[in-house]
Each structure stands twice: as structure tokens, then as C-alpha cells.
Design a protein around this motif. Structure first.
Motif, PDB file in Angstrom:
ATOM      1  N   CYS A   1       0.874  -1.181   0.000  1.00 58.74           N
ATOM      2  CA  CYS A   1       0.000   0.000   0.000  1.00 58.74           C
ATOM      3  C   CYS A   1       0.903   1.220   0.000  1.00 58.74           C
ATOM      4  CB  CYS A   1      -0.902  -0.006   1.232  1.00 58.74           C
ATOM      5  SG  CYS A   1      -1.891   1.482   1.320  1.00 58.74           S
TER       6      CYS A   1
ATOM      7  N   ARG B   1       3.486  -2.481  -7.642  1.00 57.48           N
ATOM      8  CA  ARG B   1       3.212  -1.201  -6.971  1.00 57.48           C
ATOM      9  C   ARG B   1       4.533  -0.943  -6.249  1.00 57.48           C
ATOM     10  NH1 ARG B   1      -2.486   0.044  -4.588  1.00 57.48           N
ATOM     11  NH2 ARG B   1      -1.249   1.119  -3.037  1.00 57.48           N
TER      12      ARG B   1
ATOM     13  N   LYS C   1       0.565   8.829   0.129  1.00 52.93           N
ATOM     14  CA  LYS C   1      -0.774   8.340   0.396  1.00 52.93           C
ATOM     15  C   LYS C   1      -1.781   9.464   0.608  1.00 52.93           C
ATOM     16  CE  LYS C   1      -1.502   4.773   0.440  1.00 52.93           C
ATOM     17  NZ  LYS C   1      -1.681   4.044  -0.863  1.00 52.93           N
TER      18      LYS C   1
ATOM     19  N   HIS D   1      -9.466  -2.346  -1.721  1.00 52.90           N
ATOM     20  CA  HIS D   1      -9.831  -1.061  -1.102  1.00 52.90           C
ATOM     21  C   HIS D   1     -11.300  -0.881  -0.782  1.00 52.90           C
ATOM     22  CE1 HIS D   1      -5.683  -0.203  -2.241  1.00 52.90           C
ATOM     23  NE2 HIS D   1      -5.723   0.581  -1.179  1.00 52.90           N
TER      24      HIS D   1
ATOM     25  N   ARG E   1      -8.559  -6.749   6.414  1.00 51.93           N
ATOM     26  CA  ARG E   1      -9.480  -7.220   5.381  1.00 51.93           C
ATOM     27  C   ARG E   1      -9.623  -8.713   5.579  1.00 51.93           C
ATOM     28  NH1 ARG E   1      -5.693  -3.650   1.476  1.00 51.93           N
ATOM     29  NH2 ARG E   1      -6.988  -1.782   1.417  1.00 51.93           N
TER      30      ARG E   1
ATOM     31  N   GLU F   1      -2.780  -5.432  -2.929  1.00 46.64           N
ATOM     32  CA  GLU F   1      -1.769  -4.994  -1.958  1.00 46.64           C
ATOM     33  C   GLU F   1      -1.199  -6.235  -1.291  1.00 46.64           C
ATOM     34  OE1 GLU F   1      -3.115  -0.441  -1.079  1.00 46.64           O
ATOM     35  OE2 GLU F   1      -3.775  -1.919   0.389  1.00 46.64           O
TER      36      GLU F   1
ATOM     37  N   ASP G   1      -2.373   0.416   4.705  1.00 48.57           N
ATOM     38  CA  ASP G   1      -3.397  -0.620   4.525  1.00 48.57           C
ATOM     39  C   ASP G   1      -2.818  -2.029   4.674  1.00 48.57           C
ATOM     40  OD1 ASP G   1      -5.396   1.199   4.007  1.00 48.57           O
ATOM     41  OD2 ASP G   1      -5.244   1.055   1.829  1.00 48.57           O
TER      42      ASP G   1
HETATM   43 MN   LIG Z   1      -4.008   1.154   0.044  1.00 46.84          MN
END
Ligand SMILES: [Mn+2]
Ligand SMILES: O=C[C@H](O)[C@H](O)COP(=O)(O)O
Ligand SMILES: C=C(OP(=O)(O)O)C(=O)O
Length: 450
Positions: free
Chosen positions: A75, A114, A121, A356, A369, A398, A428
Motif C-alpha cells: 500500500c 506497486r 498516500k 480497497h 481485510r 496490496e 493498509d
Molecule cells: Mn491502500
């Protein structure tokens, strides 16, 4: 010969400065920011425009159903975690997932991190309060420090320069690993066999057995595995900090066109996709392939106008919509969007971010999550595209290559009490190494059914 840029193009690249730009840090010192951006402009590009062009062609293939995109990584990358081990583990995870997905989809998988620039962020709150003390929120290592002290939390423009150097060393290592033999399919396959030796993953045994047989068939048929040792691995991040992104936007000497040379692919986040905003304006003027996140509030009209502004020539591969609706809503919200955008003839690559829209706080206050919910959003994404006859073109996740405990569930059955064991993300929650591989097997099965 180098082509000089059109003066109107150069003026246009400054246009974003007149427009509203949300989620920008409140830099305390404008002069120091200007000095840093002047310096940044003198440093070399991190990617070559020709590489971005090659990626655009591959994404165009993905939008036609001839390839599949795997985009994954932190993230928020951090300066502390950009050493060789951390980077190698992330690359390894993405390569392992890509091998499984290649088999599941029977398609080439475009590998994208990523990585090498994901240092900024957007935050829900500008401030954070702990024990009665209020400080600016952490906005990524390119802006401020995570430790909860005033000195760390004040935005410091010199961090942009540090972010550039960390991006440079990261992309260098990515190129070294993926060109120098670390991406050898035989090696990646051996790693995946290691994963399957864990009894927890028995449910994927059939698929793993098939991949194993396919590898043996290839060897017997005399496939030149040495020719498969080197792979293309692309960099990407959210183009959030406009002063940085603009300083890294350069004119391609071959064509006179502007490219964002901070990464091969950049995207506009869910919180910064305003049609009349600075982010959309700046990225509308660069030639890279770009993405836009679309969350549950995105309307068909938003998508249409984004496509018109960001891809007026209707060039395949230029624009990717990364949808992140949430598992509970994707089956209701996605069909109308995909159907109308497709019917109106906008060429778009549709990618699923199942992370997300599915974040919540655990009882103990960890942002987390649930693995099954994440997978359910991916399943919903495939169902919607299958029903419409459109192309589910990729996955955006992520993840990290380490054994962290940030996402609940998976075959290791990480429960609420386990979160505290190794919760390391600064923003995250990420799939850990095992959860990432498990997701790859589960998605490969979905791709096969598709
Ligand atoms: Mn994120
Ligand atoms: O990565 C996405 C956003 O930056 C992140 O979810 C924001 O988190 P916050 O709601 O904790 O600020
Ligand atoms: C900020 C992010 O996502 P979104 O823009 O979809 O909220 C992210 O990808 O980390």
C-alpha cells in the motif's frame, strides 16, 4: 536526432497549477519545495519512454483478452523496507503468482509492481490524535515520517528527493533480478512446489499437478527455458504528489511528447479523480499508459468523461479502469458501468482491485481485510464480465513477500488475535506471501472457468 517540444505542450504541462489539487501536503516552506523540484528536474528519468510505449501495447492486448495484468505491491512502500531482501521477496511473490495465473488464463501475464515509487498516500483525515496529542497524519515516506512526533510528521520536501533515490535503487534491483536470471520459470516453479508441500493448500492440488505436468511436457518437448529467464517487470504508483510527478515529466527526445518518467504506469486514485482537478489534467497530457481507480460512487457519466479527457484519441492500452467497489456491491454496481462504457465504444482495460472496498477495523483497532471477502470481489468481477461478454483484464492487489499478519483468514487461518503478531504495514493491510500464492491459485481456477 531529438525533436524539440511544441511550446503549447510545455505550457499545457503547467496547467494543473491553476486547478484544484486535493490531498497535497501542506509543505511548510514553499522555497524549499521549489529548490527540491528544481533539483529533481536535473536528475535522470527512471524509465524510458519506449518502455512505457511497449507496456501500452501489452495493456491493449489485455483489453482484448490476449493478456492478463497482475499489479501488486505495498500500500505504502517505505524507505526502511527498500533493502534487497524486501524487494526480492516482493518480486518473487509476484513472479510466483504470475506463473500460476499464466497457466490458469492460458495467457501471458503482464507483471507490474506497486513498487519503485509508491511513497505517497491520500488520507481520510489530515490529522491524527493519540493520547490527547494531535499531529499531521502520516502521508507516506515521500512526505513525512511515520513515528508520532512533531519533527517526523511535519512534511519535508527533501523527502521527495529521497523518494526519487529509493525509486531509482528499487527499479535498478527489479531490472537486475528480472533480467539476470531470478525470473527463470524453472526456479519459480520450484518455489511454487514448495508452497504446495504445505498440507493446508491441498485444495489446489489438482491445479498444481497440472502445472507440474505442463512443465515436464515443455521440458520433454525441448522448450528453451533459458530463453524464458528474462522477463519484463514494470513499475507503477499512484501519481498523487503533483510537484513530484510534474518534475519527473519529461519530453521524449524521439517524439517530442511528454512522458511521466517516474514509472512505466501511473494511476489516479479514487480520491483525486475529479474531472476538473489537477491530477486528471496533468495525466491527460502524458503519453504513458495510465489508470484511474473507480469506487462505488463512480457514475457512468464520471467514467465516460474520464475516458474522454484521458484518452480522447481512443487509443487501446492507454486507459485502465481499476474498479474497487467492495465485495458486497460489485455485482450491483459494476454491470451498468462496464456495459455503458463498452457500448459507447471507449477502449478500456478493466482491472479488479479487491482490496480497497473491503477494509474494516478489527476489534482491537487493526485496519484489516478478510481473505474470503477479497476473493469474493474477484469472483464478482469475473461473473459480471462473463455475463456481459466483456474482458476481465487484470488484478490489482496490496501484498508483500513477507510473513506478515495483516489480512484475516486464508489457509493459515489468521484470526483477530494473530493480527498483533506481525502487523507491519504503515497504512493498509497486505496479503502476506502465502495468502498471495493462495489467491493466485484461486484466481487461476476462476480464470480457467472463465
Ligand atoms: Mn491502500
Ligand atoms: O491506500 C488507500 C488510502 O490511502 C488509505 O486507505 C487511506 O487510509 P485512511 O482511511 O486510514 O486514511
Ligand atoms: C489509495 C489507494 O486506493 P484508492 O485510491 O482506490 O482508495 C491505494 O491504492 O492504496
Amino acid at each position: 536526432m531529438s525533436i524539440s517540444p511544441d511550446p503549447e505542450v510545455l505550457t499545457g504541462l503547467e496547467n494543473w497549477r491553476q486547478l484544484p489539487a486535493v490531498h497535497q501536503p501542506e509543505w511548510p516552506d514553499r522555497e524549499s519545495l521549489d529548490a527540491v523540484t528544481r533539483e529533481l528536474k536535473e536528475w535522470p528519468p527512471l524509465v524510458f519512454a519506449g518502455e512505457a510505449d511497449g507496456l501500452r501495447d501489452k495493456l491493449a492486448a489485455a483489453s482484448r483478452g490476449e493478456a492478463f495484468l497482475l499489479q501488486g505491491g505495498d500500500c505504502a512502500e517505505t524507505f526502511a523496507e527498500s533493502g534487497a531482501d524486501a524487494i526480492r521477496n516482493r518480486i518473487r511473490t509476484i513472479l510466483q503468482m504470475a506463473a500460476v495465473l499464466t497457466y490458469g488464463a492460458s495467457l501471458p501475464v503482464i507483471k507490474m509492481g506497486r513498487m519503485a515509487g509508491q511513497y505517497a498516500k491520500p488520507r481520510s483525515n489530515n490529522l491524527e490524535t493519540r493520547d490527547g496529542v494531535t499531529l499531521p497524519a502520516y502521508r507516506g515516506d515521500a512526505v513525512n515520517g511515520h513515528p508520532f512526533t512533531e519533527a517526523d510528521r511535519v512534511p519535508d520536501p527533501r523527502r521527495l528527493m529521497t523518494a526519487y533515490h529509493h525509486s531509482a535503487t528499487t527499479i535498478n534491483l527489479i531490472r537486475a533480478f528480472t533480467r539476470g536470471g531470478y525470473a527463470d520459470l524453472r526456479l519459480v516453479h520450484e518455489w511454487n512446489r514448495g508452497f504446495m508441500s504445505n498440507p493446508a493448500y491441498k485444495r489446489y492440488e489438482v491445479l498444481a499437478g497440472e502445472i507440474d505436468r505442463a512443465m515436464r511436457f515443455m521440458a520433454a518437448a525441448g522448450v528453451d527455458f533459458d530463453a524464458l529467464k528474462s522477463v519484463d517487470f514494470y513499475s507503477s504508483h499512484e501519481a498523487l504528489l503533483l510537484d513530484y510527478e510534474a518534475a519527473m515529466t519529461r519530453i521524449d527526445s524521439r517524439t517530442g511528447d511528454p512522458y511521466n518518467t517516474s514509472a512505466h504506469f501511473v494511476w489516479i486514485g479514487e480520491r483525486t479523480r475529479q474531472l476538473d482537478g489537477a491530477h486528471v489534467d496533468l495525466l491527460s497530457r502524458v503519453r504513458n499508459p495510465i489508470g484511474v481507480k473507480l469506487g462505488p460512487t463512480a457514475t457512468v457519466d464520471d467514467a465516460r468523461r474520464l475516458a474522454e479527457q484521458l484518452n480522447p484519441a481512443g487509443e487501446p492500452g492507454r486507459l485502465t479502469f481499476i474498479t474497487r467497489m467492495g465485495a458486497g456491491r460489485i455485482r450491483d454496481l459494476l454491470p451498468d458501468l462496464v456495459q455503458k462504457v463498452t457500448a459507447e465504444g471507449f477502449p478500456v482495460l478493466w482491472v479488479c482491485d479487491p482490496m480497497h472496498g473491503n477494509t474494516f477495523s478489527s476489534q482491537a483497532g487493526y485496519k484489516t481485510r478478510q481473505f474470503t471477502t477479497v476473493l469474493d470481489e474477484v469472483r464478482g468481477f469475473f461473473e459480471v464480465h462473463q455475463a456481459l461478454g466483456t474482458v476481465p483484464g487484470g488484478l490489482h492487489v496490496e501484498l508483500t513477500g513477507d510473513d506478515v499478519t495483516e489480512v484475516l483468514g486464508g489457509s493459515e487461518e489468521i484470526d483477530e488475535s494473530a493480527l498483533a503478531r506481525r502487523y507491519e504495514t504503515l497504512v493498509d493491510p497486505r496479503l502476506n506471501h502465502q495468502q498471495s500464492l493462495e489467491m493466485a491459485f484461486a484466481v487461476a481456477e476462476m480464470l480457467r472457468e472463465n
